[in-house]
Enzyme design. Structure first.
Site, short mmCIF file in Angstrom:
data_model
loop_
_atom_site.label_atom_id
_atom_site.label_comp_id
_atom_site.label_asym_id
_atom_site.label_seq_id
_atom_site.Cartn_x
_atom_site.Cartn_y
_atom_site.Cartn_z
N GLY A 181 0.80 -1.23 0.00
CA GLY A 181 0.00 0.00 0.00
C GLY A 181 0.83 1.27 0.00
O GLY A 181 2.02 1.27 -0.33
N THR A 182 0.16 2.37 0.39
CA THR A 182 0.83 3.67 0.43
C THR A 182 2.05 3.62 1.34
O THR A 182 3.13 4.10 1.00
CB THR A 182 -0.16 4.74 0.96
OG1 THR A 182 -1.27 4.80 0.07
CG2 THR A 182 0.50 6.10 1.05
N CYS A 183 1.89 3.02 2.52
CA CYS A 183 2.95 3.04 3.53
C CYS A 183 4.27 2.51 2.98
O CYS A 183 5.30 3.17 3.07
CB CYS A 183 2.50 2.23 4.73
SG CYS A 183 3.77 2.07 5.99
N GLY A 188 1.24 23.21 5.07
CA GLY A 188 0.80 22.32 6.14
C GLY A 188 1.97 21.87 7.01
O GLY A 188 2.89 21.22 6.53
N ALA A 200 -0.50 3.91 10.00
CA ALA A 200 -0.34 2.53 9.56
C ALA A 200 -0.59 1.55 10.71
O ALA A 200 -1.26 0.53 10.54
CB ALA A 200 1.07 2.34 9.01
N HIS A 235 22.04 1.54 32.04
CA HIS A 235 22.82 2.77 31.88
C HIS A 235 24.03 2.48 31.00
O HIS A 235 24.68 1.47 31.19
CB HIS A 235 23.29 3.27 33.25
CG HIS A 235 24.16 4.48 33.15
ND1 HIS A 235 23.66 5.73 32.85
CD2 HIS A 235 25.50 4.63 33.29
CE1 HIS A 235 24.66 6.59 32.83
NE2 HIS A 235 25.79 5.95 33.09
P1 NAI Z 1 -1.83 16.53 8.84
O1 NAI Z 1 -3.28 16.46 9.10
O2 NAI Z 1 -0.87 15.90 9.79
O3 NAI Z 1 -1.38 18.08 8.71
C1 NAI Z 1 -1.97 18.96 7.76
C2 NAI Z 1 -1.66 20.39 8.16
O4 NAI Z 1 -2.07 21.25 7.12
C3 NAI Z 1 -2.41 20.82 9.42
O5 NAI Z 1 -1.49 21.36 10.32
C4 NAI Z 1 -3.39 21.86 8.89
O6 NAI Z 1 -3.70 22.87 9.83
C5 NAI Z 1 -2.63 22.42 7.69
N1 NAI Z 1 -3.47 23.12 6.70
C6 NAI Z 1 -4.70 22.73 6.24
N2 NAI Z 1 -5.17 23.63 5.35
C7 NAI Z 1 -4.22 24.61 5.22
C8 NAI Z 1 -4.13 25.82 4.44
N3 NAI Z 1 -5.11 26.24 3.61
N4 NAI Z 1 -3.02 26.59 4.55
C9 NAI Z 1 -2.02 26.20 5.39
N5 NAI Z 1 -2.07 25.08 6.15
C10 NAI Z 1 -3.15 24.28 6.06
O7 NAI Z 1 -1.65 15.96 7.35
P2 NAI Z 1 -0.39 15.43 6.56
O8 NAI Z 1 0.88 15.92 7.14
O9 NAI Z 1 -0.69 15.73 5.13
O10 NAI Z 1 -0.45 13.87 6.79
C11 NAI Z 1 -1.58 13.12 6.33
C12 NAI Z 1 -1.81 11.92 7.20
O11 NAI Z 1 -0.76 10.99 7.05
C13 NAI Z 1 -1.91 12.29 8.65
O12 NAI Z 1 -3.03 11.67 9.20
C14 NAI Z 1 -0.64 11.74 9.25
O13 NAI Z 1 -0.84 11.29 10.58
C15 NAI Z 1 -0.28 10.58 8.32
N6 NAI Z 1 1.17 10.42 8.29
C16 NAI Z 1 1.79 9.89 9.38
C17 NAI Z 1 3.15 9.78 9.43
C18 NAI Z 1 3.80 9.26 10.66
O14 NAI Z 1 3.11 8.63 11.45
N7 NAI Z 1 5.07 9.50 10.88
C19 NAI Z 1 3.99 10.21 8.31
C20 NAI Z 1 3.25 10.79 7.25
C21 NAI Z 1 1.89 10.87 7.25
#
Ligand code: NAI
Length: 462
Positions: free
Chosen positions: A40-42, A176, A317, A441
């Site tokens: 998948g995407t992950c 974002g 994920a 430690h």
């Molecule tokens: P996100 O929901 O984490 O962040 C999106 C950001 O965009 C928010 O801070 C929001 O306020 C901002 N935003 C929205 N509209 C905007 C606008 N018009 N102008 C400026 N800022 C705006 O979404 P993201 O980073 O795209 O990730 C998507 C999903 O993928 C999330 O649910 C995330 O948890 C998941 N993901 C998880 C990872 C991990 O666990 N390490 C890695 C990558 C993605």
């Protein structure tokens, strides 16, 4: 017509884990996947390739900034982008082939192609019709964009395009300041790009503990990222060389613009259920496009279940994996269950950020009496030895019972450290239970113990 006990649609972390667990429990299982590779995407365009690029560029940072401090003299490192992309490809290939092997080992049939559910119990893949007593929708999510912003995956890219740019750009605007924006922004900043992150809210990483978010912002600024907070992106206009991002500051409605070679749109993801035929079946959907499922992952149509990013909850994920295992157990007549109170979240920046349970803001809002135990990595010998003394562990415990309510870590290895707290929370532990557990430690884990000690009589090295 092939006949299965279960057909899982989608082979991402939710779907493939569900298929394997169901097969282990004795069911005859098929998993439909239209991509060339499983995962998948992950695995293909998300968690795994981004971690490869984060690791490579972190190593570059170490070579550029810390090698000399340790008495290592090497020539100035050069980036061979093609070779870095090939390394990323190898990492993806190794993992996706691993799932193929696991499917064979567990006798899960991979139905190659895109599925649609033509009737309850009937799944069409290409021209073939298959039958199954149970169907699990595990079709994941896709990037969502903003009005006025068109993703072309060349100049204006989603996370998918950002992983495979033809070359590292000199400048990048990230829309974002969520997980994707900060991880990919870090990658390109380390590769020398001028990175500006535009965020609608007044803080980065919405939903995260406020103190941790502030600290992360400061650290990333030191690493060269620029933040424009409280800024709403209005439109993105492609030019000859790159693009211009138009945004308005929310406090005074003033209009601004910024140019960049590449614009990364990281404003969230939306459930992906296109082409499944859910409308025709009458599967109930939620207003934000998720499939409506009950606590046993059942939709309103008997025999059709849904998990992962396609239903409500954090798009992670590991949340999807847990739901995959749980629904497999439920279908096999057992008692699958997911504890949504103990789902860790990790951001793989340097330092890493990890959290589980309630934030201080949430506890305040709920009127819970709590105490805070905080410990800085500056007091952790191991972290200091590797130039990672920035950050802290913040433990939140119930004031009366000492039960752990949440933990938020910014610091080295945070994404691994958090699991000690997850296990403790699953066992209903008190902070003192962690504080009284011997920790080796010198390890980063000692910082977790010290934060637990700080919930009681005090940390030793603070
Ligand atoms: P996100 O929901 O984490 O962040 C999106 C950001 O965009 C928010 O801070 C929001 O306020 C901002 N935003 C929205 N509209 C905007 C606008 N018009 N102008 C400026 N800022 C705006 O979404 P993201 O980073 O795209 O990730 C998507 C999903 O993928 C999330 O649910 C995330 O948890 C998941 N993901 C998880 C990872 C991990 O666990 N390490 C890695 C990558 C993605």
């Amino acid at each position: 017509m092939a006949d299965f006990d279960l057909i899982v649609i989608g082979a991402g972390p939710g779907g493939y884990v569900c298929a394997i667990r169901a097969a282990q429990l004795g069911l005859n299982v098929a998993c439909v996947e239209g991509r060339e590779t499983l995962g998948g995407t992950c695995l293909n365009v998300g968690c795994i390739p981004s971690k490869a690029l984060l690791h490579a560029t972190h190593s570059l940072h170490e070579a550029e900034h810390n090698f000399e401090k340790m008495g290592l003299k090497v020539a100035k490192p050069k980036v061979d982008w093609e070779a870095m992309q090939a390394y990323k490809g190898d990492v993806i290939g190794g993992n996706t082939k691993g799932i193929e092997f696991l499917f064979k080992k567990n006798k899960v049939t991979w139905l190659k192609g895109w599925a649609s559910i033509v009737a309850p119990g009937k799944v069409k893949v290409g021209d073939d019709l298959h039958q199954a007593r149970n169907i699990v929708i595990a079709t994941g999510s896709e990037p969502s964009t903003l009005p006025g912003v068109t993703i072309d995956e060349e100049v204006v890219v989603s996370s998918t395009g950002a992983l495979s740019l033809p070359k590292p750009p000199k400048s990048m605007v990230v829309i974002g300041a969520g997980v994707i924006g900060l991880e990919m922004g870090s990658v390109y900043a380390r590769l020398g790009a001028d990175v500006t992150v535009i965020e609608y809210l007044d803080a980065i990483t919405p939903g995260m503990d406020g103190e941790v978010a502030k600290s992360l912002q400061k650290i990333l600024q030191k690493q060269g990222l620029t933040f424009k907070l409280g800024a709403a992106v209005q439109s993105v206009e492609r030019g000859k060389k790159g693009a211009t991002v138009h945004y308005k500051l929310r406090k005074d409605e003033s209009a601004h613009e910024i140019e960049a070679e590449v614009v990364l749109v990281a404003t969230g993801r939306k459930p992906y259920t296109v082409g499944l035929g859910l409308d025709g079946l009458g599967v109930e959907m939620l207003p934000r496009g998720q499939v409506k499922a009950d606590m046993h992952f059942a939709t309103n149509i008997p025999g059709i279940y849904a998990i992962g990013d396609a239903i409500v909850g954090p798009m992670l994920a590991h949340k999807a994996e847990d739901e995959g295992m749980a629904v497999a157990e439920i279908i096999a007549g057992k008692h699958g269950h997911v504890n949504y109170d103990v789902i860790p979240g990790v951001i793989y920046t340097t330092p890493e950020v990890a959290s589980v349970g309630k934030t201080e803001e949430q506890l305040k809002e709920a009127g819970v009496a709590y105490k805070v135990g905080k410990f800085s990595f500056m007091g952790n010998a191991r972290a200091k030895a590797v130039f990672q003394g920035e950050g802290f562990v913040k433990m939140l415990a119930d004031k009366a019972t000492d039960r752990i309510l949440g933990c938020h870590i910014i610091g080295p290895g945070a994404g691994d450290l958090i699991h000690e707290v997850c296990v403790a929370m699953e066992f209903g532990a008190a902070a003192q239970d962690l504080a009284l557990t011997c920790h080796a430690h010198p390890t980063y884990s000692e910082a977790v113990r010290e934060a637990a000690l700080a919930c009681g009589d005090g940390a030793i090295h603070a």
